[in-house]
Write a protein that holds these residues in place. Sequence first.
Motif, PDB file in Angstrom:
ATOM      1  N   TYR A  40       0.831  -1.205   0.000  1.00 21.47           N
ATOM      2  CA  TYR A  40       0.000   0.000   0.000  1.00 21.47           C
ATOM      3  C   TYR A  40       0.868   1.257   0.000  1.00 21.47           C
ATOM      4  O   TYR A  40       0.578   2.215  -0.735  1.00 21.47           O
ATOM      5  N   HIS A  41       1.936   1.262   0.770  1.00 22.46           N
ATOM      6  CA  HIS A  41       2.847   2.410   0.785  1.00 22.46           C
ATOM      7  C   HIS A  41       3.456   2.633  -0.596  1.00 22.46           C
ATOM      8  O   HIS A  41       3.595   3.770  -1.039  1.00 22.46           O
ATOM      9  N   ARG A  42       3.827   1.560  -1.258  1.00 24.21           N
ATOM     10  CA  ARG A  42       4.506   1.640  -2.548  1.00 24.21           C
ATOM     11  C   ARG A  42       3.570   1.995  -3.691  1.00 24.21           C
ATOM     12  O   ARG A  42       3.887   2.820  -4.545  1.00 24.21           O
ATOM     13  N   LYS A  43       2.371   1.374  -3.723  1.00 26.51           N
ATOM     14  CA  LYS A  43       1.496   1.505  -4.887  1.00 26.51           C
ATOM     15  C   LYS A  43       0.211   2.292  -4.640  1.00 26.51           C
ATOM     16  O   LYS A  43      -0.483   2.634  -5.593  1.00 26.51           O
ATOM     17  N   GLY A  44      -0.139   2.507  -3.374  1.00 26.10           N
ATOM     18  CA  GLY A  44      -1.416   3.154  -3.081  1.00 26.10           C
ATOM     19  C   GLY A  44      -2.588   2.224  -3.326  1.00 26.10           C
ATOM     20  O   GLY A  44      -3.742   2.652  -3.427  1.00 26.10           O
ATOM     21  N   LEU A  45      -2.291   0.932  -3.412  1.00 22.94           N
ATOM     22  CA  LEU A  45      -3.289  -0.109  -3.668  1.00 22.94           C
ATOM     23  C   LEU A  45      -2.741  -1.406  -3.088  1.00 22.94           C
ATOM     24  O   LEU A  45      -1.579  -1.738  -3.309  1.00 22.94           O
ATOM     25  N   ALA A  46      -3.574  -2.111  -2.334  1.00 20.92           N
ATOM     26  CA  ALA A  46      -3.113  -3.382  -1.763  1.00 20.92           C
ATOM     27  C   ALA A  46      -4.308  -4.286  -1.502  1.00 20.92           C
ATOM     28  O   ALA A  46      -5.442  -3.820  -1.334  1.00 20.92           O
ATOM     29  N   ARG A  47      -4.026  -5.601  -1.476  1.00 22.20           N
ATOM     30  CA  ARG A  47      -5.051  -6.613  -1.212  1.00 22.20           C
ATOM     31  C   ARG A  47      -4.617  -7.447  -0.016  1.00 22.20           C
ATOM     32  O   ARG A  47      -3.435  -7.698   0.178  1.00 22.20           O
ATOM     33  N   ILE A  48      -5.633  -7.888   0.732  1.00 21.91           N
ATOM     34  CA  ILE A  48      -5.355  -8.784   1.851  1.00 21.91           C
ATOM     35  C   ILE A  48      -6.483  -9.805   1.929  1.00 21.91           C
ATOM     36  O   ILE A  48      -7.654  -9.465   1.741  1.00 21.91           O
ATOM     37  N   LYS A  49      -6.107 -11.055   2.156  1.00 21.94           N
ATOM     38  CA  LYS A  49      -7.089 -12.124   2.305  1.00 21.94           C
ATOM     39  C   LYS A  49      -7.252 -12.406   3.796  1.00 21.94           C
ATOM     40  O   LYS A  49      -6.270 -12.633   4.501  1.00 21.94           O
ATOM     41  N   LEU A  50      -8.503 -12.368   4.250  1.00 20.11           N
ATOM     42  CA  LEU A  50      -8.799 -12.582   5.661  1.00 20.11           C
ATOM     43  C   LEU A  50      -9.793 -13.719   5.841  1.00 20.11           C
ATOM     44  O   LEU A  50     -10.629 -13.962   4.961  1.00 20.11           O
ATOM     45  N   GLU A  51      -9.695 -14.357   6.986  1.00 19.23           N
ATOM     46  CA  GLU A  51     -10.659 -15.388   7.368  1.00 19.23           C
ATOM     47  C   GLU A  51     -11.399 -14.896   8.601  1.00 19.23           C
ATOM     48  O   GLU A  51     -10.770 -14.446   9.565  1.00 19.23           O
ATOM     49  N   ILE A  52     -12.711 -14.958   8.539  1.00 18.43           N
ATOM     50  CA  ILE A  52     -13.551 -14.529   9.648  1.00 18.43           C
ATOM     51  C   ILE A  52     -14.421 -15.711  10.044  1.00 18.43           C
ATOM     52  O   ILE A  52     -14.959 -16.418   9.182  1.00 18.43           O
ATOM     53  N   LYS A  53     -14.554 -15.901  11.348  1.00 16.49           N
ATOM     54  CA  LYS A  53     -15.411 -16.966  11.860  1.00 16.49           C
ATOM     55  C   LYS A  53     -16.552 -16.351  12.648  1.00 16.49           C
ATOM     56  O   LYS A  53     -16.336 -15.417  13.422  1.00 16.49           O
ATOM     57  N   VAL A  54     -17.749 -16.884  12.447  1.00 17.31           N
ATOM     58  CA  VAL A  54     -18.855 -16.583  13.335  1.00 17.31           C
ATOM     59  C   VAL A  54     -18.935 -17.757  14.295  1.00 17.31           C
ATOM     60  O   VAL A  54     -19.058 -18.914  13.865  1.00 17.31           O
ATOM     61  N   LEU A  55     -18.824 -17.442  15.577  1.00 11.91           N
ATOM     62  CA  LEU A  55     -18.782 -18.474  16.604  1.00 11.91           C
ATOM     63  C   LEU A  55     -20.101 -18.511  17.367  1.00 11.91           C
ATOM     64  O   LEU A  55     -20.711 -17.476  17.622  1.00 11.91           O
ATOM     65  N   PHE A  56     -20.533 -19.736  17.710  1.00 11.77           N
ATOM     66  CA  PHE A  56     -21.740 -19.896  18.513  1.00 11.77           C
ATOM     67  C   PHE A  56     -21.587 -21.138  19.375  1.00 11.77           C
ATOM     68  O   PHE A  56     -21.262 -22.216  18.861  1.00 11.77           O
ATOM     69  N   ASN A  57     -21.792 -20.976  20.663  1.00  8.52           N
ATOM     70  CA  ASN A  57     -21.640 -22.081  21.624  1.00  8.52           C
ATOM     71  C   ASN A  57     -20.286 -22.777  21.494  1.00  8.52           C
ATOM     72  O   ASN A  57     -20.195 -24.003  21.543  1.00  8.52           O
ATOM     73  N   GLY A  58     -19.235 -21.980  21.278  1.00  9.99           N
ATOM     74  CA  GLY A  58     -17.887 -22.519  21.214  1.00  9.99           C
ATOM     75  C   GLY A  58     -17.539 -23.237  19.919  1.00  9.99           C
ATOM     76  O   GLY A  58     -16.480 -23.860  19.824  1.00  9.99           O
ATOM     77  N   LYS A  59     -18.407 -23.148  18.926  1.00  6.70           N
ATOM     78  CA  LYS A  59     -18.161 -23.830  17.647  1.00  6.70           C
ATOM     79  C   LYS A  59     -18.215 -22.832  16.498  1.00  6.70           C
ATOM     80  O   LYS A  59     -18.840 -21.777  16.601  1.00  6.70           O
ATOM     81  N   ASP A  60     -17.575 -23.198  15.384  1.00  5.84           N
ATOM     82  CA  ASP A  60     -17.649 -22.382  14.176  1.00  5.84           C
ATOM     83  C   ASP A  60     -19.027 -22.569  13.543  1.00  5.84           C
ATOM     84  O   ASP A  60     -19.389 -23.676  13.141  1.00  5.84           O
ATOM     85  N   ALA A  61     -19.787 -21.480  13.463  1.00  7.61           N
ATOM     86  CA  ALA A  61     -21.103 -21.534  12.837  1.00  7.61           C
ATOM     87  C   ALA A  61     -21.035 -21.078  11.381  1.00  7.61           C
ATOM     88  O   ALA A  61     -21.864 -21.472  10.560  1.00  7.61           O
ATOM     89  N   LEU A  62     -20.048 -20.249  11.066  1.00  8.25           N
ATOM     90  CA  LEU A  62     -19.864 -19.746   9.708  1.00  8.25           C
ATOM     91  C   LEU A  62     -18.386 -19.508   9.496  1.00  8.25           C
ATOM     92  O   LEU A  62     -17.686 -19.032  10.398  1.00  8.25           O
ATOM     93  N   LEU A  63     -17.908 -19.834   8.312  1.00  6.63           N
ATOM     94  CA  LEU A  63     -16.534 -19.560   7.930  1.00  6.63           C
ATOM     95  C   LEU A  63     -16.577 -18.687   6.688  1.00  6.63           C
ATOM     96  O   LEU A  63     -17.167 -19.067   5.670  1.00  6.63           O
ATOM     97  N   PHE A  64     -15.978 -17.507   6.778  1.00  4.43           N
ATOM     98  CA  PHE A  64     -15.972 -16.509   5.713  1.00  4.43           C
ATOM     99  C   PHE A  64     -14.538 -16.251   5.300  1.00  4.43           C
ATOM    100  O   PHE A  64     -13.675 -16.035   6.145  1.00  4.43           O
ATOM    101  N   ARG A  65     -14.274 -16.298   4.007  1.00  7.29           N
ATOM    102  CA  ARG A  65     -12.965 -15.956   3.463  1.00  7.29           C
ATOM    103  C   ARG A  65     -13.172 -14.803   2.491  1.00  7.29           C
ATOM    104  O   ARG A  65     -13.955 -14.931   1.546  1.00  7.29           O
ATOM    105  N   GLY A  66     -12.508 -13.687   2.768  1.00  4.71           N
ATOM    106  CA  GLY A  66     -12.713 -12.507   1.940  1.00  4.71           C
ATOM    107  C   GLY A  66     -11.416 -11.876   1.491  1.00  4.71           C
ATOM    108  O   GLY A  66     -10.432 -11.865   2.227  1.00  4.71           O
ATOM    109  N   HIS A  67     -11.444 -11.373   0.268  1.00  4.27           N
ATOM    110  CA  HIS A  67     -10.327 -10.613  -0.282  1.00  4.27           C
ATOM    111  C   HIS A  67     -10.731  -9.143  -0.230  1.00  4.27           C
ATOM    112  O   HIS A  67     -11.707  -8.747  -0.886  1.00  4.27           O
ATOM    113  N   TYR A  68      -9.999  -8.366   0.547  1.00  4.43           N
ATOM    114  CA  TYR A  68     -10.284  -6.935   0.690  1.00  4.43           C
ATOM    115  C   TYR A  68      -9.234  -6.150  -0.079  1.00  4.43           C
ATOM    116  O   TYR A  68      -8.059  -6.523  -0.095  1.00  4.43           O
TER     117      TYR A  68
END
Length: 147
Positions: free
Chosen positions: A115-143
Amino acid sequence: MKSCKHLQSVLHSEIPLTRAMEISVAHCDVNRVELTAPLEPNINHKCTAFGGSLYSVAVLCGWSFVFHQMKLHNLTGHIVIQHSEVDYLLPVDGEIRAVCELNDSNVLSRFLKTYHRKGLARIKLEIKVLFNGKDALLFRGHYVVHQ
């Protein structure tokens, strides 16, 4: 805690849907952001969390993580979701809790350097929705962040 309140204020002012969903920033630090939302405004006809609400809290958790990182590093830019995949694993019939945690500092370092070099950058993240100590949803996003 001040940065969490600021993040929640930004969410509620810049993305009005977050107010209607009653999304709160439960935690934010260098490696992790956690958002919560009550079931009541996000309920479906089966008395569980609406799939669109689960998705929204997850995508917003990733957006919030990127926003928080940009703020920590005194950077500004436009954050957008470019691509996502989601797996709905379990129903959620209580509070929605989404967590984005990045334990690999190299990923963040590369993102910031690009981002510093180009003013544009991508990052891949994993997000979990948790419920009762378990993974209820797994989300993978490219921002993408651009100036």
